[in-house]
Structure formats: structure tokens, C-alpha cells
Design an enzyme around this catalytic site. Sequence first.
Site, PDB file in Angstrom:
ATOM      1  N   GLY A  60      12.211   7.319  12.208  1.00  0.00           N
ATOM      2  CA  GLY A  60      12.829   7.542  10.835  1.00  0.00           C
ATOM      3  C   GLY A  60      12.602   6.090  10.097  1.00  0.00           C
ATOM      4  N   GLU A  61      13.467   5.735   9.568  1.00  0.00           N
ATOM      5  CA  GLU A  61      13.545   4.459   8.660  1.00  0.00           C
ATOM      6  C   GLU A  61      14.558   3.651   9.185  1.00  0.00           C
ATOM      7  OE1 GLU A  61      14.403   1.963   6.654  1.00  0.00           O
ATOM      8  OE2 GLU A  61      12.266   1.495   6.714  1.00  0.00           O
ATOM      9  N   SER A  62      14.320   2.655  10.177  1.00  0.00           N
ATOM     10  CA  SER A  62      15.134   1.784  11.048  1.00  0.00           C
ATOM     11  C   SER A  62      16.094   0.978  10.082  1.00  0.00           C
ATOM     12  CB  SER A  62      14.372   0.790  11.849  1.00  0.00           C
ATOM     13  OG  SER A  62      13.668  -0.218  11.004  1.00  0.00           O
ATOM     14  N   CYS A  93       9.451   4.818  17.782  1.00  0.00           N
ATOM     15  CA  CYS A  93       9.217   4.171  16.617  1.00  0.00           C
ATOM     16  C   CYS A  93      10.398   3.430  16.001  1.00  0.00           C
ATOM     17  CB  CYS A  93       8.930   5.193  15.437  1.00  0.00           C
ATOM     18  SG  CYS A  93       7.967   4.599  14.137  1.00  0.00           S
ATOM     19  N   ARG A 123       7.762  -5.119  13.198  1.00  0.00           N
ATOM     20  CA  ARG A 123       7.800  -3.909  12.276  1.00  0.00           C
ATOM     21  C   ARG A 123       6.446  -3.538  11.354  1.00  0.00           C
ATOM     22  NH1 ARG A 123      11.050  -4.094   8.309  1.00  0.00           N
ATOM     23  NH2 ARG A 123      12.232  -2.267   8.429  1.00  0.00           N
ATOM     24  N   ILE A 159       3.180   6.333  12.821  1.00  0.00           N
ATOM     25  CA  ILE A 159       3.620   6.409  11.528  1.00  0.00           C
ATOM     26  C   ILE A 159       4.238   5.080  11.159  1.00  0.00           C
ATOM     27  CG2 ILE A 159       4.628   7.821   9.830  1.00  0.00           C
ATOM     28  CD1 ILE A 159       4.441  10.057  11.425  1.00  0.00           C
ATOM     29  N   ARG A 160       3.664   4.232  10.539  1.00  0.00           N
ATOM     30  CA  ARG A 160       3.972   2.862  10.072  1.00  0.00           C
ATOM     31  C   ARG A 160       4.894   2.578  11.216  1.00  0.00           C
ATOM     32  NH1 ARG A 160       8.526   3.647   5.651  1.00  0.00           N
ATOM     33  NH2 ARG A 160       8.477   1.324   5.818  1.00  0.00           N
ATOM     34  N   HIS A 243       5.296   8.551  18.317  1.00  0.00           N
ATOM     35  CA  HIS A 243       6.253   9.885  18.101  1.00  0.00           C
ATOM     36  C   HIS A 243       6.009  11.147  19.186  1.00  0.00           C
ATOM     37  CE1 HIS A 243       8.365   8.447  14.054  1.00  0.00           C
ATOM     38  NE2 HIS A 243       7.135   7.813  14.132  1.00  0.00           N
ATOM     39  N   GLU A 245       8.047  13.146  19.740  1.00  0.00           N
ATOM     40  CA  GLU A 245       8.671  14.341  19.123  1.00  0.00           C
ATOM     41  C   GLU A 245       7.862  15.020  18.034  1.00  0.00           C
ATOM     42  OE1 GLU A 245      10.092  10.804  16.459  1.00  0.00           O
ATOM     43  OE2 GLU A 245       9.371  11.242  18.519  1.00  0.00           O
TER      44      GLU A 245
END
Length: 280
Positions: A60-62, A93, A123, A159-160, A243, A245
Site C-alpha cells: 500500500g502506501e507506507s 512492499c 523506498r 509497484i513503486r 506483491h 498478493e
Amino acid sequence: MTASINVGVLALQGAFHEHLKLLRVAAIRLKTNTDIDWNFIEVRTPEELLRCDALIIPGGESTTVALVAARSGLLEPLRDFVKVHRKPTWGTCAGLILLAESATRTKKGGQDLIGGLDVRVNRNYFGRQTESFEAEIDLPFLHNTGEADGTAPFPGVFIRAPVVEKILPPAAGEQLSETLLRDTIVAPARDPSERDLDNVEVMARLPGRSRMLEEKFAMMGLDDEIGDIVAVRQRNVFGTSFHPELTEDARIHVWWLEQVREAVARKSGGLQERIMASVT
């Protein structure tokens, strides 16, 4: 006779639904090999975390996850869960970033870390959202799982994504040398319940990309081996840059549930006590 194990998925933001889906698939695969009743829980409160024997922190977005966790009173319990009680925890991630003891490319005060893995992560190492990619990864730890496709490459979704920039020496307290680095944040110390600390294991590398960027490779001081470190484990804590998942491949989830089962069995009382309690 069966024992019950509760596995939580942090459900503050990110791909928690996808993890839950693959956990259920993995549990079905394990039914023929274990006497475990697997319960999967969405975790949003300290009370829900207390019910868990193990935890997944999804992609997600840490920064957002850390902020919501702090506001909901979860951040400190999460640190205790991972670093004091040493319960099995897997971060994917953004989850890997949160579980690192040190993270670069971050302004001080701009990101909270949980810690638990003695690594420094970079990051968004692989770039922006538009530079996301998929790559086949060899995962040696899956080779001996008994799965028919255990030796097949795993479909890695990046992803990023972060990368493990450096393996740090095991430390019970804060990684003090990391606090001296520019644009680097460090997780706060916790007093572990057990003093023996294991070294970080490199579980997977993504070959090729570092050697294509030799100047960047040397500047960042990455390990002098081919490939970026994209999966690591240190005792109870496991982290992946990619990821799992977001694929249909449940092999890592099957493997990780086996690790959880073994960890619970090692704990005081173990599974036998749970089994006996379930029939009395």
C-alpha cells in the site's frame, strides 16, 4: 483433534483483501497436511491485534499506513507484536518498509517505522508508479515445500517497490549508526523478550538490474553480489519487495503459514496444549 491459529492482516490501507483471498487458498492446500483450524482476521484495532498469532502487513502506501496506525493507537502495539513478543510477521512492499529498522530517501519525521528486520531499505527504489513491472523470481525457499510447482519461477509484481539496500548487524536496540545518515529514518528500540538475535537471511534476489546501474550500485553500497535483494527473513519476520498478493500464486502464502505453524508450536505451551484444550 484440531488446534486454532489466528492470522491477522493489517487492514488500514492497501491490498489486504487480496492477502485474505490467498490465505484462504493456502489454508485449503494445507488441510491435508495439518490439524490446524486457520482463522483469518482483518486487523484495525489493538484489540483485534491481540487475538493474532501472526500478522501480514500488506502492500500500500507506507506513510499512510503508519499515520493511520498511529492515530488508531496501533503503532506501539504493532512494535510490541513484532519486536517484543516476536510473533510471526510478513510485510509485502510497503510492509517491508515498515518492518525495516532503517529506511532511506525519507525525511526525518516524515515516516514512522515498526522495525523488526535489521536491514536498510531504499523506498521506491525501482521508480514511480509508471515504472512498475513484473519479473520472474527464483525462490529457493519454495523448492522443498512439496508443492508440485515449487521450483517454478514466482511471478513478482513490483509497484513503486523498495529494495533491501544493506543488511545490518543484529541489534537488540536502535541501529545507532543509521541515525547519522542523511534522509534516513530509524525504528525506535524495543526490549525483546528473547536476547538471542539471528542474522538476516537473504531469501531472494532480482538479478540484473543492479549491474545495469553500476554507478548507482557502487554509490549505495549494495552487497557485492549480482542482483537486488527483494526478500529477507530474520527469525520471526519475513519481508518481500514484491506483491505476492497481486498474483494467483499462493505458494508463498502456503510456505508462510507453515512457518507460522512451526513458530506457534515452538512457543510455550505449543500446539499440543491448544489441541488438548479444544477437546476438554
